[in-house]
Design a protein around this motif. Structure first.
Motif, PDB file in Angstrom:
ATOM      1  N   UNK A  56       0.838  -1.206   0.000  1.00  0.00           N
ATOM      2  CA  UNK A  56       0.000   0.000   0.000  1.00  0.00           C
ATOM      3  C   UNK A  56       0.868   1.250   0.000  1.00  0.00           C
ATOM      4  N   UNK A  57       1.930   1.243   0.824  1.00  0.00           N
ATOM      5  CA  UNK A  57       2.832   2.395   0.889  1.00  0.00           C
ATOM      6  C   UNK A  57       3.511   2.631  -0.452  1.00  0.00           C
ATOM      7  N   UNK A  58       3.926   1.550  -1.118  1.00  0.00           N
ATOM      8  CA  UNK A  58       4.557   1.692  -2.440  1.00  0.00           C
ATOM      9  C   UNK A  58       3.558   2.211  -3.461  1.00  0.00           C
ATOM     10  N   UNK A  59       2.339   1.669  -3.416  1.00  0.00           N
ATOM     11  CA  UNK A  59       1.314   2.046  -4.402  1.00  0.00           C
ATOM     12  C   UNK A  59       0.926   3.522  -4.272  1.00  0.00           C
ATOM     13  N   UNK A  60       0.848   4.021  -3.029  1.00  0.00           N
ATOM     14  CA  UNK A  60       0.410   5.391  -2.805  1.00  0.00           C
ATOM     15  C   UNK A  60       1.585   6.349  -2.585  1.00  0.00           C
ATOM     16  N   UNK A  61       2.823   5.833  -2.767  1.00  0.00           N
ATOM     17  CA  UNK A  61       4.025   6.655  -2.630  1.00  0.00           C
ATOM     18  C   UNK A  61       4.044   7.383  -1.289  1.00  0.00           C
ATOM     19  N   UNK A  62       3.834   6.639  -0.215  1.00  0.00           N
ATOM     20  CA  UNK A  62       3.797   7.220   1.121  1.00  0.00           C
ATOM     21  C   UNK A  62       5.215   7.601   1.548  1.00  0.00           C
ATOM     22  N   UNK A  63       5.398   8.848   1.920  1.00  0.00           N
ATOM     23  CA  UNK A  63       6.709   9.293   2.402  1.00  0.00           C
ATOM     24  C   UNK A  63       6.992   8.637   3.748  1.00  0.00           C
ATOM     25  N   UNK A  64       8.089   7.915   3.823  1.00  0.00           N
ATOM     26  CA  UNK A  64       8.404   7.185   5.048  1.00  0.00           C
ATOM     27  C   UNK A  64       8.058   5.717   4.943  1.00  0.00           C
ATOM     28  N   UNK A  65       7.413   5.320   3.818  1.00  0.00           N
ATOM     29  CA  UNK A  65       7.134   3.906   3.569  1.00  0.00           C
ATOM     30  C   UNK A  65       6.121   3.304   4.525  1.00  0.00           C
TER      31      UNK A  65
END
Length: 272
Positions: free
Chosen positions: A81-90
C-alpha cells in the motif's frame, strides 16, 4: 458589540423680530415674525467590532497532498500500500499513522480496514478560538508579568514492550498459540488443545498419517493436530508459518477450523 451613537436632544432657539407698522393717527402695530431653527448632532457612525471580524481560512500549503483514506483489500500489506500510494516514510510511516486501527502487529491487516494516508487517524482536536471578551480581558492585564507555559514534548513513540518468549516444547507451543488465537478471536483452552494433541499425535509435530482415507486421497493428515493441507490453507492464521508441520501454525489453523465447525477445539473429543 457595535458602539452606540450618542444623540443630543434637539435645541430649539427662537428668533423674534418685530416689524412696526406706523400709520397716521393710528396705534403702532407690532407684527412678530418668528423663525425657528433647530440644531442637532448627526448620529455617531457605528464602528464595527474588531472581535467579530471574519478571518479567511489559510490557504493550504502549495504542493502538499490532501489526506486520503484507503480501504484494504485481500492480498494487501502495508508495504504494498505504501509503495502504491508513494507514502513518504514507507510502510513504517503508514503503520505509525494507523497503529490504533491496525493493532500491535503490522503484518495483520484485514480486508475492509480503513487506513488514513497522509495524516494520523486520530488527530488531536483543534483548540477553540479565543473570544473577543477573552482578548479584551487579556489586554487589560498588561501590568502583570507574562507566564510562559512550556508544553512537555511527548516521545514520538513509546518504546515497544519486549517480545514475549516461549519454550520450544509442547507447553510453549500451546501457550504461544493461545496468545495468537486471542488476537484473532479464536476460542480454545490449554486443556482442550493439549487433550486433542495427545490423542492425534502424542505431541509429535512431525507426525503424519499415511494409511487413512485422506492419505489414500493424497492429502495425509500432518502435525500435532493432524490437519490435512487443504484445511490448513483454508484456516491458516495470518502471522504464522505456512508450513503445516510448524507446531504453532498447525495448532492455530486446527483450532480455527474447530471453532468454525464445532464452536471450539474444547468441544472436540474424537476424530474431527
Amino acid at each position: 458589540m457595535p458602539a452606540k451613537g450618542k444623540h443630543r436632544r434637539p435645541k430649539t432657539s427662537s428668533l423674534t423680530r418685530g416689524i412696526v407698522a406706523a400709520g397716521t393717527g393710528g396705534a403702532a402695530l407690532v407684527l412678530p415674525v418668528i423663525g425657528a431653527t433647530t440644531a442637532g448632532a448627526a448620529p455617531a457612525a457605528t464602528q464595527p467590532s474588531l472581535g467579530h471580524q471574519a478571518v479567511a481560512p489559510a490557504a493550504p500549503a502549495p504542493g502538499k497532498k490532501a489526506p486520503t483514506t484507503y480501504s484494504v483489500v485481500a492480498g494487501d500489506s502495508l508495504s504494498t500500500i505504501a509503495d502504491q500510494l508513494a507514502v513518504s516514510g514507507g510502510w513504517k510511516k503508514l503503520y505509525q499513522d494507523n497503529r490504533r486501527a491496525v493493532g500491535a502487529d503490522p503484518a495483520l491487516i484485514h480486508p475492509g480496514l480503513k487506513l488514513s494516508v497522509g495524516k494520523k487517524a486520530t488527530a488531536d482536536a483543534p483548540a477553540p478560538a479565543r473570544t473577543s471578551t477573552e482578548r479584551a480581558d487579556r489586554s487589560e492585564r498588561t501590568s502583570a508579568p507574562a507566564v510562559e507555559t512550556v508544553a512537555k514534548t511527548a516521545p514520538a513513540e513509546q518504546a515497544a514492550a519486549p517480545a514475549k518468549s516461549y519454550t520450544n516444547d509442547l507447553d510453549g507451543w500451546i501457550k504461544e498459540s493461545l496468545d495468537i488465537m486471542a488476537q484473532h478471536g479464536i476460542p480454545g483452552s490449554y486443556e482442550g488443545i493439549h487433550r486433542n494433541i495427545m490423542r492425534e499425535s502424542s505431541g509429535n509435530p512431525l507426525a503424519i498419517n499415511n494409511w487413512d482415507s485422506n492419505a489414500a486421497a493424497g492429502t495425509p493428515s500432518k502435525g500435532l493436530l493432524q490437519v490435512i493441507q487443504p484445511t490448513f490453507l483454508a484456516y491458516h492464521v495470518p502471522g504464522t508459518a505456512m508450513d503445516s508441520y510448524d507446531p504453532v501454525a498447525n495448532i492455530t489453523a486446527a483450532c480455527n477450523y474447530a471453532a468454525d465447525r464445532y464452536g471450539s477445539i474444547d468441544n472436540v473429543n474424537g476424530p474431527y
